[in-house]
Design an enzyme around this catalytic site. Structure first.
Site, PDB file in Angstrom:
ATOM      1  N   LYS A 222      -0.991  -5.877   0.736  1.00  0.00           N
ATOM      2  CA  LYS A 222      -1.260  -4.854  -0.298  1.00  0.00           C
ATOM      3  C   LYS A 222      -2.698  -4.995  -0.799  1.00  0.00           C
ATOM      4  O   LYS A 222      -3.154  -6.101  -1.077  1.00  0.00           O
ATOM      5  CB  LYS A 222      -0.260  -4.999  -1.456  1.00  0.00           C
TER       6      LYS A 222
ATOM      7  N   HIS B   6       4.305  -8.405  -4.365  1.00  0.00           N
ATOM      8  CA  HIS B   6       4.247  -7.592  -3.147  1.00  0.00           C
ATOM      9  C   HIS B   6       3.765  -8.445  -1.972  1.00  0.00           C
ATOM     10  O   HIS B   6       3.216  -9.530  -2.172  1.00  0.00           O
ATOM     11  CB  HIS B   6       3.297  -6.402  -3.325  1.00  0.00           C
TER      12      HIS B   6
HETATM   13  P1  NAD Z   1      -0.675   0.742   5.553  1.00  0.00           P
HETATM   14  O1  NAD Z   1      -2.041   0.139   5.523  1.00  0.00           O
HETATM   15  O2  NAD Z   1       0.383   0.090   6.389  1.00  0.00           O
HETATM   16  O3  NAD Z   1      -0.749   2.279   6.029  1.00  0.00           O
HETATM   17  C1  NAD Z   1      -1.755   3.171   5.633  1.00  0.00           C
HETATM   18  C2  NAD Z   1      -1.991   4.102   6.808  1.00  0.00           C
HETATM   19  O4  NAD Z   1      -2.928   5.107   6.393  1.00  0.00           O
HETATM   20  C3  NAD Z   1      -2.609   3.374   8.015  1.00  0.00           C
HETATM   21  O5  NAD Z   1      -1.914   3.736   9.202  1.00  0.00           O
HETATM   22  C4  NAD Z   1      -4.036   3.890   8.032  1.00  0.00           C
HETATM   23  O6  NAD Z   1      -4.610   3.919   9.328  1.00  0.00           O
HETATM   24  C5  NAD Z   1      -3.838   5.293   7.458  1.00  0.00           C
HETATM   25  N1  NAD Z   1      -5.077   5.902   6.981  1.00  0.00           N
HETATM   26  C6  NAD Z   1      -6.115   5.324   6.349  1.00  0.00           C
HETATM   27  N2  NAD Z   1      -7.102   6.208   6.141  1.00  0.00           N
HETATM   28  C7  NAD Z   1      -6.665   7.392   6.671  1.00  0.00           C
HETATM   29  C8  NAD Z   1      -7.218   8.677   6.760  1.00  0.00           C
HETATM   30  N3  NAD Z   1      -8.457   8.928   6.301  1.00  0.00           N
HETATM   31  N4  NAD Z   1      -6.472   9.673   7.327  1.00  0.00           N
HETATM   32  C9  NAD Z   1      -5.238   9.426   7.820  1.00  0.00           C
HETATM   33  N5  NAD Z   1      -4.666   8.198   7.763  1.00  0.00           N
HETATM   34  C10 NAD Z   1      -5.356   7.200   7.191  1.00  0.00           C
HETATM   35  O7  NAD Z   1      -0.218   0.819   4.022  1.00  0.00           O
HETATM   36  P2  NAD Z   1       1.260   1.055   3.443  1.00  0.00           P
HETATM   37  O8  NAD Z   1       1.888  -0.261   3.112  1.00  0.00           O
HETATM   38  O9  NAD Z   1       1.991   2.026   4.308  1.00  0.00           O
HETATM   39  O10 NAD Z   1       0.911   1.722   2.032  1.00  0.00           O
HETATM   40  C11 NAD Z   1       0.172   2.941   1.962  1.00  0.00           C
HETATM   41  C12 NAD Z   1      -0.011   3.326   0.500  1.00  0.00           C
HETATM   42  O11 NAD Z   1       1.262   3.662  -0.061  1.00  0.00           O
HETATM   43  C13 NAD Z   1      -0.574   2.217  -0.403  1.00  0.00           C
HETATM   44  O12 NAD Z   1      -1.454   2.800  -1.344  1.00  0.00           O
HETATM   45  C14 NAD Z   1       0.650   1.659  -1.109  1.00  0.00           C
HETATM   46  O13 NAD Z   1       0.365   1.064  -2.350  1.00  0.00           O
HETATM   47  C15 NAD Z   1       1.448   2.931  -1.266  1.00  0.00           C
HETATM   48  N6  NAD Z   1       2.905   2.755  -1.458  1.00  0.00           N
HETATM   49  C16 NAD Z   1       3.479   3.586  -2.365  1.00  0.00           C
HETATM   50  C17 NAD Z   1       4.839   3.566  -2.542  1.00  0.00           C
HETATM   51  C18 NAD Z   1       5.464   4.577  -3.465  1.00  0.00           C
HETATM   52  O14 NAD Z   1       6.719   4.607  -3.584  1.00  0.00           O
HETATM   53  N7  NAD Z   1       4.648   5.435  -4.110  1.00  0.00           N
HETATM   54  C19 NAD Z   1       5.630   2.652  -1.824  1.00  0.00           C
HETATM   55  C20 NAD Z   1       5.016   1.803  -0.901  1.00  0.00           C
HETATM   56  C21 NAD Z   1       3.638   1.873  -0.718  1.00  0.00           C
END
Ligand code: NAD
Length: 269
Positions: free
Chosen positions: A159, A155
């Site tokens: 991450k 990744h």
């Molecule tokens: P990122 O850091 O780019 O985005 C996370 C967002 O959440 C940020 O904008 C942050 O400010 C916000 N956030 C944090 N705390 C918050 C709160 N208390 N209230 C509201 N918003 C809040 O991360 P990302 O790359 O978008 O990934 C997010 C999550 O999704 C990770 O856990 C990642 O592993 C997961 N993910 C899952 C899949 C899937 O298919 N299930 C795919 C990709 C990523």
């Protein structure tokens, strides 16, 4: 028409989710939330993705939007999922959780909330990965003992959890198919004089580099041959479109915790 709110709207996945909702004729964007110190708060959700104004502003309080939506999609951080879970429980709003890296206590809280709400909780929303879960299960059952099993994932550098939720789910699928116990048989790192590999091990190797969207390989290594089953994601839109599909699906379901196998109808009969 499903009214969808996005938690984590300013993040990498959040922006792809906004786009996926705007592109989907069966969905409408009903809310967008991020944490108070996010530069996304106060902006129009459509403008965040270069789509022009939608009239939906990004707020910092999910409880202000749960009343106007049918389902919340959460791609944030594990502690934020916990808070979002209680806002959804209070409002009776369905939830799709894409966030990974939850503790066992947080997973227990999600399962408990599933007694009152329909929830989809999946480590990966791509259709290809969910088919891959079935393929590795078939391979593990067919090959059985005699093949060493390793899960290799890669990744992007941002991450924050490892191994990926998808790699862990692959380990669970493999352990179940092979009659092993992941708690006991997983090996997450090797260094120094490790001794010979024990045949029961399920190994996990993690790569973090650059802008890799997400790659998973399960290697079955035998004597004289090996099989590798690989999935490579090249765009976050595959996860976003899958999560929106899950959100539309979950609004019609009874309370319970479902995963993408249920949404796609891939659950083994
Ligand atoms: P990122 O850091 O780019 O985005 C996370 C967002 O959440 C940020 O904008 C942050 O400010 C916000 N956030 C944090 N705390 C918050 C709160 N208390 N209230 C509201 N918003 C809040 O991360 P990302 O790359 O978008 O990934 C997010 C999550 O999704 C990770 O856990 C990642 O592993 C997961 N993910 C899952 C899949 C899937 O298919 N299930 C795919 C990709 C990523």
């Amino acid at each position: 028409m499903s009214r969808i709110a996005i938690a984590g709207a300013g993040g990498r996945m959040g922006r792809n989710l906004i786009q996926a909702v705007l592109d989907n004729p069966r969905a409408t964007l009903a809310g967008a939330v991020d944490r108070p110190d996010s530069e996304a708060v106060g902006r129009d959700a459509g403008e965040l993705v270069g789509a022009g104004p939608t009239g939906v502003g990004v707020t910092d309080d999910l409880s202000r939007v749960t009343g106007d939506c049918d389902v919340v999609i959460d791609f944030t951080l594990p502690d934020a999922t916990e808070a979002n879970l209680s806002a959804c429980r209070d409002a009776g709003t369905a939830l799709v959780i894409g966030t990974t890296g939850h503790s066992q206590a947080q997973r227990d809280a999600i399962n408990a909330a599933g007694r009152a709400l329909p929830i989809v909780f999946a480590p990966n929303y791509s259709a290809g990965v969910n088919l891959t879960f079935r393929l590795i299960e078939m391979a593990a059952r067919a090959l059985g003992e005699g093949f060493d099993v390793e899960v290799i994932e890669a990744h992007h550098r941002h991450k924050v959890d490892a191994p990926s939720g998808t790699a862990i789910r692959m380990g669970e699928v493999l352990a179940e198919a092979l009659g092993r116990d992941l708690e006991r048989d997983a090996v997450y790192a090797r260094q120094g004089h490790t001794g010979e590999r024990e045949s029961r091990q399920i190994g996990f190797q993690t790569i973090r580099a650059g802008d890799i969207v997400g790659e998973h390989t399960v290697m079955f290594g035998g004597v004289g041959e090996r099989i590798e089953i690989t999935h490579k994601a090249s765009s976050r839109m595959t996860f976003a479109n899958g999560a929106v599909r899950a959100a539309i699906w979950v609004t019609g379901q009874s309370p319970g915790v479902y995963d993408m196998q249920d949404v796609l109808g891939l659950r083994a009969g």
